[in-house]
Design a protein around this motif. Structure first.
Motif, PDB file in Angstrom:
ATOM      1  N   ASP A  90       3.269   3.257 -16.809  1.00 25.35           N
ATOM      2  CA  ASP A  90       4.866   4.065 -16.931  1.00 25.35           C
ATOM      3  C   ASP A  90       5.813   4.374 -16.603  1.00 25.35           C
ATOM      4  OD1 ASP A  90       2.729   3.819 -19.291  1.00 25.35           O
ATOM      5  OD2 ASP A  90       2.658   5.594 -18.524  1.00 25.35           O
ATOM      6  N   ASP A  91       6.117   3.313 -15.628  1.00 25.93           N
ATOM      7  CA  ASP A  91       7.625   3.701 -14.630  1.00 25.93           C
ATOM      8  C   ASP A  91       8.158   2.425 -14.434  1.00 25.93           C
ATOM      9  OD1 ASP A  91       9.752   5.489 -13.889  1.00 25.93           O
ATOM     10  OD2 ASP A  91       7.934   6.184 -12.243  1.00 25.93           O
ATOM     11  N   VAL A  92       7.297   1.791 -13.177  1.00 28.63           N
ATOM     12  CA  VAL A  92       8.542   0.516 -12.704  1.00 28.63           C
ATOM     13  C   VAL A  92       7.179  -0.882 -12.353  1.00 28.63           C
ATOM     14  CG1 VAL A  92       8.083   1.777 -10.362  1.00 28.63           C
ATOM     15  CG2 VAL A  92       9.454  -0.308 -10.972  1.00 28.63           C
ATOM     16  N   ILE A  93       7.577  -2.307 -12.557  1.00 28.36           N
ATOM     17  CA  ILE A  93       7.395  -2.971 -12.056  1.00 28.36           C
ATOM     18  C   ILE A  93       7.965  -3.660 -11.327  1.00 28.36           C
ATOM     19  CG2 ILE A  93       6.195  -4.872 -12.595  1.00 28.36           C
ATOM     20  CD1 ILE A  93       5.276  -3.663 -15.628  1.00 28.36           C
ATOM     21  N   ARG A  94       7.508  -3.568  -9.970  1.00 31.75           N
ATOM     22  CA  ARG A  94       8.184  -4.664  -9.033  1.00 31.75           C
ATOM     23  C   ARG A  94       7.684  -6.018  -8.485  1.00 31.75           C
ATOM     24  NH1 ARG A  94       9.826  -0.583  -4.131  1.00 31.75           N
ATOM     25  NH2 ARG A  94      10.884   0.369  -5.745  1.00 31.75           N
ATOM     26  N   LEU A  95       8.383  -7.101  -8.509  1.00 32.67           N
ATOM     27  CA  LEU A  95       8.234  -7.754  -7.980  1.00 32.67           C
ATOM     28  C   LEU A  95       8.821  -8.292  -6.690  1.00 32.67           C
ATOM     29  CD1 LEU A  95       5.558 -10.566  -7.965  1.00 32.67           C
ATOM     30  CD2 LEU A  95       6.179 -11.322  -9.352  1.00 32.67           C
ATOM     31  N   GLN A  96       8.257  -8.585  -5.053  1.00 35.88           N
ATOM     32  CA  GLN A  96       8.925  -8.614  -4.203  1.00 35.88           C
ATOM     33  C   GLN A  96       9.056 -10.437  -3.254  1.00 35.88           C
ATOM     34  OE1 GLN A  96       7.959  -4.769  -2.810  1.00 35.88           O
ATOM     35  NE2 GLN A  96       9.988  -5.200  -1.815  1.00 35.88           N
ATOM     36  N   LEU A  97       9.226 -10.827  -3.314  1.00 32.07           N
ATOM     37  CA  LEU A  97       9.430 -12.216  -2.641  1.00 32.07           C
ATOM     38  C   LEU A  97       9.693 -12.280  -0.979  1.00 32.07           C
ATOM     39  CD1 LEU A  97       9.859 -14.755  -5.330  1.00 32.07           C
ATOM     40  CD2 LEU A  97       7.747 -13.630  -5.063  1.00 32.07           C
ATOM     41  N   MET A  98       8.816 -13.012  -0.509  1.00 28.42           N
ATOM     42  CA  MET A  98       8.880 -12.452   1.391  1.00 28.42           C
ATOM     43  C   MET A  98       9.517 -14.047   1.351  1.00 28.42           C
ATOM     44  SD  MET A  98       8.776  -9.452   1.062  1.00 28.42           S
ATOM     45  CE  MET A  98       9.408  -8.954   3.239  1.00 28.42           C
ATOM     46  N   ALA A  99      10.411 -14.280   2.999  1.00 25.95           N
ATOM     47  CA  ALA A  99      10.236 -15.556   3.253  1.00 25.95           C
ATOM     48  C   ALA A  99       9.775 -15.718   4.096  1.00 25.95           C
ATOM     49  CB  ALA A  99      12.160 -16.337   3.563  1.00 25.95           C
ATOM     50  N   PHE A 100       9.097 -16.884   5.087  1.00 26.29           N
ATOM     51  CA  PHE A 100       8.418 -16.482   6.287  1.00 26.29           C
ATOM     52  C   PHE A 100       7.315 -15.959   6.372  1.00 26.29           C
ATOM     53  CE2 PHE A 100      13.056 -18.286   6.167  1.00 26.29           C
ATOM     54  CZ  PHE A 100      11.760 -19.630   6.931  1.00 26.29           C
ATOM     55  N   GLY A 101       6.887 -14.373   5.779  1.00 25.76           N
ATOM     56  CA  GLY A 101       6.130 -13.621   5.219  1.00 25.76           C
ATOM     57  C   GLY A 101       7.134 -12.650   5.686  1.00 25.76           C
ATOM     58  N   LEU A 102       8.308 -12.829   6.912  1.00 22.29           N
ATOM     59  CA  LEU A 102       9.174 -11.768   6.678  1.00 22.29           C
ATOM     60  C   LEU A 102      10.349 -11.044   6.151  1.00 22.29           C
ATOM     61  CD1 LEU A 102       8.274 -12.436  10.533  1.00 22.29           C
ATOM     62  CD2 LEU A 102       6.950 -11.206  10.236  1.00 22.29           C
ATOM     63  N   VAL A 103      10.822 -12.116   5.850  1.00 28.92           N
ATOM     64  CA  VAL A 103      12.333 -11.403   4.826  1.00 28.92           C
ATOM     65  C   VAL A 103      12.359 -11.532   3.711  1.00 28.92           C
ATOM     66  CG1 VAL A 103      14.320 -12.179   5.061  1.00 28.92           C
ATOM     67  CG2 VAL A 103      12.939 -12.381   7.255  1.00 28.92           C
ATOM     68  N   GLU A 109      12.331  -6.442 -10.513  1.00 27.94           N
ATOM     69  CA  GLU A 109      12.065  -4.842 -11.133  1.00 27.94           C
ATOM     70  C   GLU A 109      12.345  -4.027 -12.554  1.00 27.94           C
ATOM     71  OE1 GLU A 109      12.559  -1.702  -7.625  1.00 27.94           O
ATOM     72  OE2 GLU A 109      13.813  -0.895  -9.312  1.00 27.94           O
ATOM     73  N   PHE A 110      11.454  -4.211 -12.738  1.00 25.35           N
ATOM     74  CA  PHE A 110      11.462  -3.517 -14.369  1.00 25.35           C
ATOM     75  C   PHE A 110      11.813  -1.980 -14.256  1.00 25.35           C
ATOM     76  CE2 PHE A 110       9.968  -7.959 -14.323  1.00 25.35           C
ATOM     77  CZ  PHE A 110      10.932  -8.260 -15.990  1.00 25.35           C
ATOM     78  N   THR A 111      12.392  -1.534 -14.833  1.00 17.66           N
ATOM     79  CA  THR A 111      11.890   0.480 -14.888  1.00 17.66           C
ATOM     80  C   THR A 111      11.702  -0.102 -16.602  1.00 17.66           C
ATOM     81  OG1 THR A 111      14.157   0.861 -15.115  1.00 17.66           O
ATOM     82  CG2 THR A 111      13.251   0.520 -13.153  1.00 17.66           C
ATOM     83  N   LYS A 112      12.084   1.620 -16.751  1.00 19.71           N
ATOM     84  CA  LYS A 112      11.707   1.546 -18.727  1.00 19.71           C
ATOM     85  C   LYS A 112      13.428   1.927 -19.708  1.00 19.71           C
ATOM     86  CE  LYS A 112      10.127   5.944 -18.134  1.00 19.71           C
ATOM     87  NZ  LYS A 112       9.695   7.238 -18.802  1.00 19.71           N
TER      88      LYS A 112
END
Length: 291
Positions: A90-103, A109-112
């Protein structure tokens, strides 16, 4: 495939996911398809939705966090990236994608109150309040719709939670496999789910967006790999396959969650640095559609 193209395709996938949720009325829409699933043929027999409701109402944990293997396919090409999924109920959904597993290459980011897309490679971002998109409000597409999709739940437009009485508003029948086919129509939207009658778990969710000419674009969300969570009283899918289609692009996203935990030590809202340039939805859409 060159790294730059990988990052472009990843950004395209993330952006299309958001644009389909927020801006469906701005595009001519194509006939939807249901890839990787059998036709939803129904038969005339009664369906017991009690187990589906029991799963939907089961106590969820406050946090779900996981490492993610992210595979995106579009235009005959596919890429694989790693990342993180972090959700606070009921607050936030965040998906982060990484390049080379590091960057970190991209963040969604979805918030209400708003949607934030960050292209960290090109130092650009979109921050769009839901209130600025009248189409979302009129048709019930909101943070809670997306939360239900990520959390493997039923939903109804303009509702933050469902009561047991709300189950009577769904139409339900059975398909040839004995699964429950659950439907709900609202204005220009059609929603449907396929759920196991034996376990009550949702196998597929589908949202169909229609324009005034009755053409369509499709969002199909498939679930698999269910395992019990360490907190709460739920089974949670570790595999999510998402297919989005417009007239110009079809994007398929596979999310494979590893080691689902309930980490709480993270900041739920992203502060955008002054080094980033804010761009419009139309600008980003024009750019990614040219890739």
């Amino acid at each position: 495939m060159k790294t730059s193209h990988k990052l472009k395709l990843a950004t395209l996938a993330l952006t299309l996911l958001t644009l389909l949720a927020a801006c469906g009325s701005k595009k001519k829409l194509a006939e939807e398809t249901t890839p990787q699933t059998a036709p939803v043929a129904t038969v005339t027999r009664s369906v017991d939705l009690e187990k589906v409701w029991t799963n939907n109402a089961a106590q969820p944990p406050k946090f779900i966090t996981s490492k993610v293997k992210f595979v995106a396919a579009s235009g005959g090409k596919d890429i694989s990236l790693t990342g993180n999924l972090k959700m606070k109920r009921d607050d936030v959904i965040r998906l982060q994608l990484m390049a080379f597993g590091l960057v970190e290459a991209a963040r969604l980011e979805f918030t209400k109150d708003y949607v934030l897309i960050m292209d960290r490679i090109n130092k650009q971002y979109i921050k769009a309040p839901y209130a600025d998109v009248d189409f979302l409000h009129r048709n019930g597409l909101s943070f809670y719709t997306l939360q239900a999709l990520f959390w493997n739940e039923l939903f109804q437009p303009n509702r933050t939670t469902l009561s047991q009485d709300d189950m009577a508003r769904f139409d339900a029948s059975a398909n040839n496999d004995g699964d429950a086919v659950i439907r709900f129509d609202a204005d220009l939207f059609g929603y449907s789910w396929i759920a196991s009658q034996s376990t009550g778990l949702i196998k597929q969710a589908k949202v169909v967006f229609k324009d005034q000419n009755s053409s369509k674009t499709g969002l199909t969300w498939n679930y698999d790999g269910f395992n019990p969570l360490k907190e709460g009283k739920r089974q949670f899918p570790s595999d999510m396959n998402i297919v989005l289609k417009t007239t110009k692009k079809e994007v398929e996203l596979d999310l494979k969650l590893n080691s689902i935990t309930h980490e709480t030590d993270w900041e739920p809202y992203t502060e955008v640095s002054g080094k980033y340039r804010e761009v419009t939805v139309e600008e980003i859409l024009q750019r990614v559609m040219s890739l």
